[in-house]
Design a protein around this motif. Sequence first.
Motif, PDB file in Angstrom:
ATOM      1  N   GLU A  47       0.819  -1.204   0.000  1.00  0.00           N
ATOM      2  CA  GLU A  47       0.000   0.000   0.000  1.00  0.00           C
ATOM      3  C   GLU A  47       0.860   1.265   0.000  1.00  0.00           C
ATOM      4  O   GLU A  47       0.519   2.250  -0.657  1.00  0.00           O
ATOM      5  CB  GLU A  47      -0.950  -0.026   1.199  1.00  0.00           C
ATOM      6  CG  GLU A  47      -1.965  -1.150   1.095  1.00  0.00           C
ATOM      7  CD  GLU A  47      -2.724  -1.424   2.378  1.00  0.00           C
ATOM      8  OE1 GLU A  47      -3.794  -2.053   2.291  1.00  0.00           O
ATOM      9  OE2 GLU A  47      -2.252  -1.034   3.477  1.00  0.00           O
ATOM     10  N   ALA A  50       2.057   1.659  -3.501  1.00  0.00           N
ATOM     11  CA  ALA A  50       0.996   1.977  -4.466  1.00  0.00           C
ATOM     12  C   ALA A  50       0.297   3.309  -4.193  1.00  0.00           C
ATOM     13  O   ALA A  50      -0.507   3.768  -5.005  1.00  0.00           O
ATOM     14  CB  ALA A  50      -0.037   0.851  -4.492  1.00  0.00           C
ATOM     15  N   ARG A  70      -7.512   3.205  -2.372  1.00  0.00           N
ATOM     16  CA  ARG A  70      -8.354   2.441  -3.294  1.00  0.00           C
ATOM     17  C   ARG A  70      -8.057   0.945  -3.197  1.00  0.00           C
ATOM     18  O   ARG A  70      -6.970   0.532  -2.796  1.00  0.00           O
ATOM     19  CB  ARG A  70      -8.119   2.908  -4.730  1.00  0.00           C
ATOM     20  CG  ARG A  70      -8.648   4.307  -5.001  1.00  0.00           C
ATOM     21  CD  ARG A  70      -8.609   4.627  -6.484  1.00  0.00           C
ATOM     22  NE  ARG A  70      -7.265   4.702  -6.995  1.00  0.00           N
ATOM     23  CZ  ARG A  70      -6.524   5.807  -7.020  1.00  0.00           C
ATOM     24  NH1 ARG A  70      -7.012   6.932  -6.549  1.00  0.00           N
ATOM     25  NH2 ARG A  70      -5.308   5.794  -7.521  1.00  0.00           N
ATOM     26  N   ASN A  71      -9.026   0.134  -3.595  1.00  0.00           N
ATOM     27  CA  ASN A  71      -8.854  -1.326  -3.614  1.00  0.00           C
ATOM     28  C   ASN A  71      -7.638  -1.726  -4.434  1.00  0.00           C
ATOM     29  O   ASN A  71      -6.911  -2.649  -4.067  1.00  0.00           O
ATOM     30  CB  ASN A  71     -10.101  -2.019  -4.177  1.00  0.00           C
ATOM     31  CG  ASN A  71     -11.281  -1.950  -3.241  1.00  0.00           C
ATOM     32  OD1 ASN A  71     -11.138  -1.689  -2.056  1.00  0.00           O
ATOM     33  ND2 ASN A  71     -12.461  -2.177  -3.775  1.00  0.00           N
ATOM     34  N   THR A  72      -7.401  -1.038  -5.539  1.00  0.00           N
ATOM     35  CA  THR A  72      -6.284  -1.385  -6.423  1.00  0.00           C
ATOM     36  C   THR A  72      -4.929  -1.182  -5.751  1.00  0.00           C
ATOM     37  O   THR A  72      -3.949  -1.794  -6.149  1.00  0.00           O
ATOM     38  CB  THR A  72      -6.324  -0.539  -7.716  1.00  0.00           C
ATOM     39  OG1 THR A  72      -6.354   0.846  -7.364  1.00  0.00           O
ATOM     40  CG2 THR A  72      -7.537  -0.889  -8.561  1.00  0.00           C
ATOM     41  N   LYS A  77     -10.237  -7.337  -3.111  1.00  0.00           N
ATOM     42  CA  LYS A  77     -11.281  -6.507  -3.714  1.00  0.00           C
ATOM     43  C   LYS A  77     -11.896  -5.524  -2.735  1.00  0.00           C
ATOM     44  O   LYS A  77     -12.575  -4.598  -3.126  1.00  0.00           O
ATOM     45  CB  LYS A  77     -12.380  -7.405  -4.298  1.00  0.00           C
ATOM     46  CG  LYS A  77     -11.902  -8.247  -5.447  1.00  0.00           C
ATOM     47  CD  LYS A  77     -12.993  -9.132  -5.968  1.00  0.00           C
ATOM     48  CE  LYS A  77     -12.482 -10.017  -7.099  1.00  0.00           C
ATOM     49  NZ  LYS A  77     -13.478 -10.958  -7.558  1.00  0.00           N
TER      50      LYS A  77
END
Length: 196
Positions: A47, A50, A70-72, A77
């Motif tokens: 995280e 990202a 965000r989930n990404t 998910k």
Amino acid sequence: MALHKQAKILNERQEKAVLSSLQSSTYPTRNTAMFLLSIKAGLRAKEIAALTWDMLLTPDGQLCEAIQLRNTASKGKQGGRVIPLNKQLKQALNQLLEESRPEHGQKPVILSRRKSHFPAHTVVNWFADLYKSLGFEGCSSHSGRRTFVTRAAKNIIKAGGSLRDVQQLAGHTTLQTTQRYIEGDSEAKKRIVDLI
């Protein structure tokens, strides 16, 4: 089910030692922000790697009051979540923002010395090297996250919340997972028994 070896949590003395050592590192602003994203927001190495500025900034370029992960950028998910910014973390991110001057929101918050993306495995190695240099045995990139979850669990009642709030801050799908992160406290157990 066998017990898995977990990363050790950091005490306040160790946290101060890390922050002090980072001031003399090659990239003190970036490194301080990276450490605080772990211990004050509970972010995983993936995280941290990202995280992009658009998850932290308002449309007019000011720092938000929370991380909009965000989930990404997370695990699974449903790993995305909103994490209110700790004051110390917000100050470090503001300083990093001033130094970085990102021209677009998709730019990573944590950059390598070549001003490119800082991969998750590099974040893991960075934490391993940091803790090794300080002699903190058993600590890893997950130590800050475990410290965050443990401290949140210990203080959530004072804040008027519940363990469910800690679960959501950590981005865990079950309370059972959150409970595995929380370090027990022998002194607290003694105090509780005395209150019964």
